[in-house]
Design a protein around this motif. Structure first.
Motif, PDB file in Angstrom:
ATOM      1  N   ALA A 230      10.453   0.671  -5.927  1.00  0.00           N
ATOM      2  CA  ALA A 230      10.356   1.234  -7.273  1.00  0.00           C
ATOM      3  C   ALA A 230       8.923   1.638  -7.588  1.00  0.00           C
ATOM      4  O   ALA A 230       7.985   0.895  -7.293  1.00  0.00           O
ATOM      5  CB  ALA A 230      10.856   0.221  -8.302  1.00  0.00           C
ATOM      6  N   GLY A 231       8.766   2.812  -8.141  1.00  0.00           N
ATOM      7  CA  GLY A 231       7.454   3.304  -8.531  1.00  0.00           C
ATOM      8  C   GLY A 231       6.628   3.898  -7.407  1.00  0.00           C
ATOM      9  O   GLY A 231       5.508   4.338  -7.620  1.00  0.00           O
ATOM     10  N   SER A 232       7.172   3.932  -6.213  1.00  0.00           N
ATOM     11  CA  SER A 232       6.442   4.444  -5.065  1.00  0.00           C
ATOM     12  C   SER A 232       6.308   5.975  -5.116  1.00  0.00           C
ATOM     13  O   SER A 232       7.230   6.671  -5.527  1.00  0.00           O
ATOM     14  CB  SER A 232       7.163   4.059  -3.772  1.00  0.00           C
ATOM     15  N   ALA A 233       5.182   6.455  -4.647  1.00  0.00           N
ATOM     16  CA  ALA A 233       4.954   7.904  -4.525  1.00  0.00           C
ATOM     17  C   ALA A 233       5.000   8.335  -3.062  1.00  0.00           C
ATOM     18  O   ALA A 233       4.514   9.401  -2.709  1.00  0.00           O
ATOM     19  CB  ALA A 233       3.606   8.265  -5.138  1.00  0.00           C
ATOM     20  N   ALA A 234       5.597   7.511  -2.206  1.00  0.00           N
ATOM     21  CA  ALA A 234       5.586   7.763  -0.764  1.00  0.00           C
ATOM     22  C   ALA A 234       6.282   9.062  -0.370  1.00  0.00           C
ATOM     23  O   ALA A 234       5.919   9.669   0.632  1.00  0.00           O
ATOM     24  CB  ALA A 234       6.212   6.589  -0.021  1.00  0.00           C
ATOM     25  N   ILE A 235       7.262   9.491  -1.127  1.00  0.00           N
ATOM     26  CA  ILE A 235       7.904  10.769  -0.818  1.00  0.00           C
ATOM     27  C   ILE A 235       6.958  11.907  -1.192  1.00  0.00           C
ATOM     28  O   ILE A 235       6.705  12.811  -0.390  1.00  0.00           O
ATOM     29  CB  ILE A 235       9.268  10.903  -1.525  1.00  0.00           C
ATOM     30  N   GLU A 236       6.429  11.849  -2.384  1.00  0.00           N
ATOM     31  CA  GLU A 236       5.553  12.908  -2.874  1.00  0.00           C
ATOM     32  C   GLU A 236       4.274  13.047  -2.055  1.00  0.00           C
ATOM     33  O   GLU A 236       3.809  14.158  -1.809  1.00  0.00           O
ATOM     34  CB  GLU A 236       5.183  12.672  -4.345  1.00  0.00           C
ATOM     35  N   ASN A 237       3.679  11.936  -1.625  1.00  0.00           N
ATOM     36  CA  ASN A 237       2.418  12.023  -0.892  1.00  0.00           C
ATOM     37  C   ASN A 237       2.595  12.156   0.622  1.00  0.00           C
ATOM     38  O   ASN A 237       1.625  12.201   1.360  1.00  0.00           O
ATOM     39  CB  ASN A 237       1.503  10.836  -1.235  1.00  0.00           C
ATOM     40  N   GLY A 238       3.839  12.224   1.093  1.00  0.00           N
ATOM     41  CA  GLY A 238       4.114  12.458   2.507  1.00  0.00           C
ATOM     42  C   GLY A 238       4.129  11.223   3.378  1.00  0.00           C
ATOM     43  O   GLY A 238       4.429  11.302   4.570  1.00  0.00           O
ATOM     44  N   LEU A 239       3.831  10.060   2.814  1.00  0.00           N
ATOM     45  CA  LEU A 239       3.801   8.847   3.631  1.00  0.00           C
ATOM     46  C   LEU A 239       5.191   8.470   4.136  1.00  0.00           C
ATOM     47  O   LEU A 239       5.340   8.007   5.270  1.00  0.00           O
ATOM     48  CB  LEU A 239       3.173   7.686   2.860  1.00  0.00           C
ATOM     49  N   ALA A 240       6.223   8.692   3.332  1.00  0.00           N
ATOM     50  CA  ALA A 240       7.587   8.378   3.778  1.00  0.00           C
ATOM     51  C   ALA A 240       7.929   9.183   5.029  1.00  0.00           C
ATOM     52  O   ALA A 240       8.480   8.642   5.993  1.00  0.00           O
ATOM     53  CB  ALA A 240       8.589   8.651   2.665  1.00  0.00           C
TER      54      ALA A 240
ATOM     55  N   ARG B 262       0.812  -1.221   0.000  1.00  0.00           N
ATOM     56  CA  ARG B 262       0.000   0.000   0.000  1.00  0.00           C
ATOM     57  C   ARG B 262       0.842   1.265   0.000  1.00  0.00           C
ATOM     58  O   ARG B 262       0.448   2.278  -0.569  1.00  0.00           O
ATOM     59  CB  ARG B 262      -0.915   0.018   1.219  1.00  0.00           C
ATOM     60  N   SER B 263       1.975   1.213   0.670  1.00  0.00           N
ATOM     61  CA  SER B 263       2.771   2.426   0.869  1.00  0.00           C
ATOM     62  C   SER B 263       3.903   2.598  -0.132  1.00  0.00           C
ATOM     63  O   SER B 263       4.354   3.709  -0.365  1.00  0.00           O
ATOM     64  CB  SER B 263       3.377   2.425   2.270  1.00  0.00           C
ATOM     65  N   GLY B 264       4.389   1.486  -0.671  1.00  0.00           N
ATOM     66  CA  GLY B 264       5.577   1.572  -1.518  1.00  0.00           C
ATOM     67  C   GLY B 264       6.846   1.695  -0.701  1.00  0.00           C
ATOM     68  O   GLY B 264       7.900   2.075  -1.205  1.00  0.00           O
TER      69      GLY B 264
END
Length: 113
Positions: free
Chosen positions: A37-47, A9-11
């Protein structure tokens, strides 16, 4: 970890790491957060949310985006004093001492003492 932090779910892949031959005291036992790979976790703030949730103890936390590995906890100033053995300024002296007490065995030169 919240359910949204599951890797599918998070990448992000969060794991406990044990290094046989650590390069420094922060690599012996640590939490690793890896961006898949392919995760948007940085962009969406989840990271940032996941990193905040694991950076609240005296356990080193590393983050890898696939191209580089970065120490996220402790912060850079504390880590430099722990690794170098230099005296820490008063405002971080207690934190540096706590990290040294727990991880000093993994610091070069400490095993000989």
């Amino acid at each position: 970890m919240p359910d949204e932090a599951r890797p599918d779910r998070s990448g992000l892949l969060v794991s406990l790491n044990f290094a046989r031959e650590p390069q420094n005291c922060f690599e012996g036992v640590s939490i690793n957060v890896r961006l898949l790979a392919g995760s948007a976790a940085i962009e969406n703030g989840l990271a940032a949310k996941v990193l905040d949730s694991v950076c609240d103890q005296l356990v080193p936390v590393w983050f890898s985006d696939g191209s580089k590995k970065m120490l996220m906890h402790p912060d850079n100033e504390v880590a430099q004093h722990v690794l170098s053995g230099t005296p820490a300024p008063e405002y971080i002296e207690g934190e540096v001492r706590a990290w040294r007490d727990l991880y000093g065995l993994f610091t070069p030169g400490e095993q000989a003492r």
